[in-house]
Motif scaffolding. Sequence first.
Motif, PDB file in Angstrom:
ATOM      1  N   ARG B 328      99.655  52.904 155.537  1.00 28.06           N
ATOM      2  CA  ARG B 328     100.431  52.468 156.857  1.00 28.06           C
ATOM      3  C   ARG B 328     101.529  53.541 156.738  1.00 28.06           C
ATOM      4  NH1 ARG B 328     104.957  49.749 153.636  1.00 28.06           N
ATOM      5  NH2 ARG B 328     104.111  49.920 151.480  1.00 28.06           N
ATOM      6  N   ILE B 329     101.827  54.169 155.721  1.00 23.85           N
ATOM      7  CA  ILE B 329     102.770  55.436 156.031  1.00 23.85           C
ATOM      8  C   ILE B 329     101.941  56.655 156.535  1.00 23.85           C
ATOM      9  CG2 ILE B 329     104.569  56.806 154.691  1.00 23.85           C
ATOM     10  CD1 ILE B 329     104.170  54.663 152.577  1.00 23.85           C
ATOM     11  N   ILE B 330     100.622  56.910 156.090  1.00 18.93           N
ATOM     12  CA  ILE B 330     100.002  58.015 156.858  1.00 18.93           C
ATOM     13  C   ILE B 330      99.698  58.020 158.084  1.00 18.93           C
ATOM     14  CG2 ILE B 330      97.822  59.288 156.338  1.00 18.93           C
ATOM     15  CD1 ILE B 330      98.045  58.498 153.414  1.00 18.93           C
ATOM     16  N   ILE B 331      99.138  56.806 158.602  1.00 19.93           N
ATOM     17  CA  ILE B 331      98.793  56.613 159.957  1.00 19.93           C
ATOM     18  C   ILE B 331      99.601  57.398 161.171  1.00 19.93           C
ATOM     19  CG2 ILE B 331      97.827  55.276 161.979  1.00 19.93           C
ATOM     20  CD1 ILE B 331      96.137  53.844 159.550  1.00 19.93           C
ATOM     21  N   PRO B 332     100.958  56.989 161.191  1.00 19.43           N
ATOM     22  CA  PRO B 332     101.608  57.339 162.513  1.00 19.43           C
ATOM     23  C   PRO B 332     101.796  58.816 162.607  1.00 19.43           C
ATOM     24  CG  PRO B 332     102.671  55.557 161.270  1.00 19.43           C
ATOM     25  CD  PRO B 332     101.753  56.029 160.445  1.00 19.43           C
ATOM     26  N   PHE B 391      96.138  55.490 171.352  1.00 20.21           N
ATOM     27  CA  PHE B 391      95.689  53.889 171.629  1.00 20.21           C
ATOM     28  C   PHE B 391      95.067  53.446 170.439  1.00 20.21           C
ATOM     29  CE2 PHE B 391      92.906  50.525 173.160  1.00 20.21           C
ATOM     30  CZ  PHE B 391      93.869  49.532 173.579  1.00 20.21           C
ATOM     31  N   PHE B 392      94.097  54.162 170.305  1.00 18.18           N
ATOM     32  CA  PHE B 392      93.122  53.873 169.059  1.00 18.18           C
ATOM     33  C   PHE B 392      93.700  53.666 167.760  1.00 18.18           C
ATOM     34  CE2 PHE B 392      90.264  55.262 165.778  1.00 18.18           C
ATOM     35  CZ  PHE B 392      89.248  54.129 165.728  1.00 18.18           C
ATOM     36  N   MET B 393      94.826  54.837 167.501  1.00 17.44           N
ATOM     37  CA  MET B 393      95.185  54.993 166.159  1.00 17.44           C
ATOM     38  C   MET B 393      96.285  53.730 166.041  1.00 17.44           C
ATOM     39  SD  MET B 393      93.915  57.467 164.512  1.00 17.44           S
ATOM     40  CE  MET B 393      94.952  57.846 163.302  1.00 17.44           C
ATOM     41  N   ASN B 394      96.870  53.376 167.032  1.00 17.22           N
ATOM     42  CA  ASN B 394      98.200  52.348 167.134  1.00 17.22           C
ATOM     43  C   ASN B 394      97.223  51.126 166.738  1.00 17.22           C
ATOM     44  OD1 ASN B 394     100.118  53.957 167.721  1.00 17.22           O
ATOM     45  ND2 ASN B 394      99.928  53.443 169.939  1.00 17.22           N
ATOM     46  N   TRP B 395      95.996  50.823 167.418  1.00 16.55           N
ATOM     47  CA  TRP B 395      95.082  49.857 166.967  1.00 16.55           C
ATOM     48  C   TRP B 395      94.689  49.919 165.347  1.00 16.55           C
ATOM     49  CZ3 TRP B 395      89.836  50.038 165.050  1.00 16.55           C
ATOM     50  CH2 TRP B 395      89.379  48.849 165.204  1.00 16.55           C
ATOM     51  N   PHE B 396      94.335  51.099 164.998  1.00 14.96           N
ATOM     52  CA  PHE B 396      94.162  50.967 163.745  1.00 14.96           C
ATOM     53  C   PHE B 396      95.327  51.034 162.596  1.00 14.96           C
ATOM     54  CE2 PHE B 396      92.881  54.049 159.916  1.00 14.96           C
ATOM     55  CZ  PHE B 396      91.905  52.984 159.451  1.00 14.96           C
ATOM     56  N   ASN B 397      96.524  51.331 163.167  1.00  7.15           N
ATOM     57  CA  ASN B 397      97.774  50.837 162.293  1.00  7.15           C
ATOM     58  C   ASN B 397      97.856  49.539 162.324  1.00  7.15           C
ATOM     59  OD1 ASN B 397      99.815  52.142 161.022  1.00  7.15           O
ATOM     60  ND2 ASN B 397     101.115  51.952 162.881  1.00  7.15           N
ATOM     61  N   ALA B 398      97.754  48.974 163.631  1.00  6.90           N
ATOM     62  CA  ALA B 398      98.099  47.541 163.368  1.00  6.90           C
ATOM     63  C   ALA B 398      97.315  46.712 162.526  1.00  6.90           C
ATOM     64  CB  ALA B 398      97.963  47.036 164.787  1.00  6.90           C
ATOM     65  N   ARG B 399      96.161  47.298 162.203  1.00  4.73           N
ATOM     66  CA  ARG B 399      95.020  46.563 161.316  1.00  4.73           C
ATOM     67  C   ARG B 399      95.585  46.821 159.890  1.00  4.73           C
ATOM     68  NH1 ARG B 399      89.342  45.370 162.092  1.00  4.73           N
ATOM     69  NH2 ARG B 399      89.647  45.624 159.749  1.00  4.73           N
ATOM     70  N   VAL B 400      95.991  48.057 159.619  1.00  5.63           N
ATOM     71  CA  VAL B 400      96.209  48.329 158.068  1.00  5.63           C
ATOM     72  C   VAL B 400      97.764  48.017 157.758  1.00  5.63           C
ATOM     73  CG1 VAL B 400      94.405  50.112 158.012  1.00  5.63           C
ATOM     74  CG2 VAL B 400      96.592  50.747 158.638  1.00  5.63           C
ATOM     75  N   LYS B 401      98.490  48.012 158.597  1.00  8.41           N
ATOM     76  CA  LYS B 401      99.986  47.662 158.183  1.00  8.41           C
ATOM     77  C   LYS B 401     100.254  46.510 157.630  1.00  8.41           C
ATOM     78  CE  LYS B 401     101.977  45.525 162.188  1.00  8.41           C
ATOM     79  NZ  LYS B 401     102.478  45.887 163.604  1.00  8.41           N
TER      80      LYS B 401
END
Lengths: 357, 405
Positions: B328-332, B391-401
């Motif tokens: 969750r820290i890495i993705i953004p 968009f894809f990375m935000n979606w992924f981020n929402a899943r792992v946060k």
Amino acid sequence: MKNITIAIVAIVAAAVGYFGGTSMNKEAPAPAATETETAAVEATLNAVKAKGFVQCGVSQGLPGFSNADDAGNWTGIDVDVCRGVAAAVFGDASKVKYTPLSSKQRFTALASGEIDMLSRNTTWTMTRDTQLGLNFAGVNYYDGQGFLVPTKLGVKSALEMDGANVCSQTGTTTELNVTDFFRENGMKFNLVAFEEADAVVAAYDSGRCDVYTTDRSGLAAQRTKLANPDAHMVLPEIISKEPLGPVVRQGDDQWFNIVRWTLNAMINAEEMGVTSANAKSMANDNNPAIKRLLGTEGTFGAELGLSNDWALNIISQVGNYGESYEAHVGPNTPLKLDRGVNALWSQGGILYAAPVR
Amino acid sequence: MFINSNNLSAFINDARVRNIGFQVLIIGALAFSVWWLMDNTLTNLENRGKSLGFGFLVQTAGFEISDTLGTWLFDYEVGVSSYTDIYFIGITNTLLIAVLGIVFASIIGFGVGIMRLSNNFVLKYFATVYVEIIRNVPLLLQLFFWYFAVLGVLPGARNQLEIWGGLGGLNITGLYLPAPIFQPGFGLVFLAFIASLIIAFVASRISKKKQDETGQGFNLLFIIPALIISITGVTYVIMGSPLDWTFPEFKNTGPIFKRGFQDDAGMVLVPEMLAVLLALTLYTAGFIAEIVRAGIIAVSHGQTEASYSLGLRPSITLRLIVIPQAMRIIIPPLTSQYLNLTKNSSLAVAIAYPELVSIFAGTALNQVGKEIEMIFMVMSTYLIISLITSFFMNWFNARVKIVER
């Protein structure tokens, strides 16, 4: 509180003034079409005189045409056209500032007004003349596209090149010409196009390509940069007509005339035997054609919007066309280019300038 | 008078009025700037006798482009293909680099990031040196380094380095590999492959559910590959092996330019592409490594200690406790690196890789001369690619946060 109120009022007032101001500016050129044209006619010359120098677009380094030395001084036959214009306008050939441009940037830089003229081994074609809002002021070198190959490959003709890897520079007519040539002769090839000329030379030198194609003058110039220049040869075929010349923006006829006649003056001077050494003394020659050229008879300079000794300044400071050629690209320079078609019409070439009269 | 001015100042100082007033001002100024820019552009274009329009897109292009995925996909042929094809060839080549670069940079970046935290002295310092060198040298120089210094010293066009006993070959004109030729019926094999993936996915879900309930799962390590290979393999045999290969062919005889690797056999990865991919992957991996390291360090050490006290091994601790929390820290910031990689691919113009900027905003632009339209198209394209990535990375981020309960 009061301060904020005042600030808001000030912002609104400024905005109104801004809107009002621009709408006035917009209306100014609108009234008559002829007026806008007259305004555009003298725009470049006046702007150049006001800033005190000619901003000239040149190449990023093509020996013999436009090339900067270690001290940052530009030399070459293209540079001499810029210097000639400066001599004609200011009576001082050194009042030029140079903008090195890639082949991709050059027209945009000219169209946007970043430079006043472009003198950068640029081919005069119909598309460029009609669709880009530009005008070619003449031809200062008649060139043609050719091929450079390593001598050890034993190739004697461009027609043996089926299957070759060919390196060239992007943003030039060379890509189109070489494609046409291979299609015409039913041969296949692979084109590798780099943005910078130096990258093309490095890639060719490393063996990525078997063939380097660009204008023959360019091949002669770039060959001097190779690790072993003598191990490479220019093939006899010339696959295109490449008249290179200075370019100006369309719509400013006065500036166009100044650039065109600077070039014509240099060619005429060679034909009449006027050189940088004898120009001052020949101004009082008996030949009326020479007198008209050098400004001791008639008012040709004034008609261009310049002083009457415009051509005298060009020739005494920059030299005539032949002097410029011999100094930068001729047989005694590393480029070793014969005059060929670039000789005067009276000496078997096709160089022919309209007379001053 | 006194009352009036009091009313006025009360009106101006009203928070709501002021709020709306400033918004109107800002929007007005923005609209004016846009209008002024457009008007100015149109007026100046008209003065120079140029017009706006996208008619050039249907004109045919008259120049050669070096063999790449894009030219193969769109069947590029000089004098037949249009500038629209050039545009899509450019996009394909840009996306190819972006996708491959992102995959490889992520793998290397995660590896190096974890290595930097390793207790192994050699691994740790190797990773540190790598990151410090890569991050502190300009990307363009690295591009030149890989292209001219590394790939430039490969054997010449009429020599080769054989790989896998002649199945492939490498020289300065590129990396030559066997190429698949799909026969009729291969589509079914592909479908079977997809189906086997779906079955494998379902199996893993069932296994996870069973493990959650009973603590006993299947041994997926063997089951999944077995599933995929058997289903795809059986279909392949039933369809009569609908896949042929063509192998690179190297000739030492004939006309000089016909020697070397032949055009019509195997496939070629041009050195320009290899250099761009190497440079972008290794450069971005350096940054990703730091992001990964930061993400892992940011997970409280108490988590690791708690995990160890429960008797979990270090590798399991890293995989199940630390990484999920670090993600969750890495993705953004990772998203930013992916966007950078995509945009940096435009530097490839310097070494002749035919991507969007090189062939469309370069060669094609010079032939057609429609600067405004073409640069607008290229800018919009990068914008769209970047927005889709975000968009894809935000979606992924929402899943792992972390889900706040």
